[in-house]
Design a protein around this motif. Structure first.
Motif, PDB file in Angstrom:
ATOM      1  N   ASP A 112       0.828  -1.208   0.000  1.00 28.59           N
ATOM      2  CA  ASP A 112       0.000   0.000   0.000  1.00 28.59           C
ATOM      3  C   ASP A 112       0.860   1.256   0.000  1.00 28.59           C
ATOM      4  N   THR A 115       2.436   1.724  -3.491  1.00 26.90           N
ATOM      5  CA  THR A 115       1.446   2.258  -4.433  1.00 26.90           C
ATOM      6  C   THR A 115       1.193   3.736  -4.190  1.00 26.90           C
ATOM      7  N   GLU A 116       1.047   4.118  -2.938  1.00 27.39           N
ATOM      8  CA  GLU A 116       0.770   5.516  -2.599  1.00 27.39           C
ATOM      9  C   GLU A 116       1.913   6.437  -3.029  1.00 27.39           C
TER      10      GLU A 116
END
Length: 238
Positions: A112, A115-116
């Motif tokens: 996560d 991706t961020e």
């Protein structure tokens, strides 16, 4: 962000025939933390050698300090720096997303977070619509944006840039200068940027260092460089 101090730096190359070439000779300079520093000079003056010595790519005589700590005591992998060359050096089989994400995945960040951070830096560099493409489907300017985004996505303390815009067209070059300056200012990262382009140096730099034949021959602000009567500066100005 690190304050970089170079003291009496000398770098000597030895070829296969044991011939010696002194690429940098007794150079001393200081690059203040959180500033964008441009090292300028003609080809062969030692700019790239200085950059690679700071990166820890080879041995040298003299001293390099990171925030007062001898660089010889800091393994390259622990210096939290990024190196961007004039060649894109992208992984041809990886998408833009995976190219940018590569250093984050190597550091084993959670998916996560990867991706961020990739999406955030892609938006900054205008690459959001390119994330699923392979490098071969990008323009030269886009490929260099990917290379710079990949260097900056891991939030390094120090970015070393070796003529990163020399292979892109004029329009892309101007846009990339704005991107680099924006990220440097917003994150307060220390940047040492090598170029032979006089105009580029003046537009980007907080401080400029002019080299000739392996030595530092002038140092000053962009305004001081504009007013300088130094012979090397005058030739670069032409």
């Amino acid at each position: 962000m690190p304050d970089i101090k170079v003291k009496n730096l000398t770098v000597t190359y030895i070829d296969k025939k044991k011939n010696e070439t002194v690429a940098v000779r007794g150079l001393s300079a200081r690059f203040d933390a959180g500033t964008l520093n441009v090292v300028m000079g003609f080809s062969g003056c030692g700019k790239t050698t200085l950059l690679k010595a700071i990166a820890g790519f080879f041995a040298f005589d003299g001293y390099i300090y990171f925030d007062g700590k001898d660089a010889d005591t800091i393994p390259t992998r622990k210096r939290n720096l990024a190196y961007v060359s004039q060649d894109y050096v992208l992984y041809p089989s990886l998408t833009v997303f995976d190219n940018i994400a590569f250093p984050l995945k190597t550091a084993r960040l959670k998916r996560d977070e990867v991706t961020e951070r990739v999406k955030a830096i892609a938006e900054t560099f205008g690459l959001t619509d390119c994330l699923t493409r392979l490098p071969k489907h990008l323009s030269g300017g886009q490929q260099q944006r990917v290379a710079i985004a990949r260097a900056m996505v891991k939030h390094p303390n120090l970015i070393l840039m070796d003529e990163p815009l020399s292979n892109v067209d004029t329009e892309s070059r101007e846009m990339l200068r704005r991107y680099i300056r924006h990220v440097q200012t917003s994150e307060g990262v220390t940047v040492i940027y090598v170029t032979h382009d006089y105009r580029e140096a003046l537009e980007l730099a907080d401080r400029i260092y002019v080299m000739d034949e392996g030595q530092l021959v002038f140092e000053g602000t962009p305004d001081e460089v504009r007013m300088s009567e130094n012979e090397t500066v005058a030739l670069l100005r032409q």
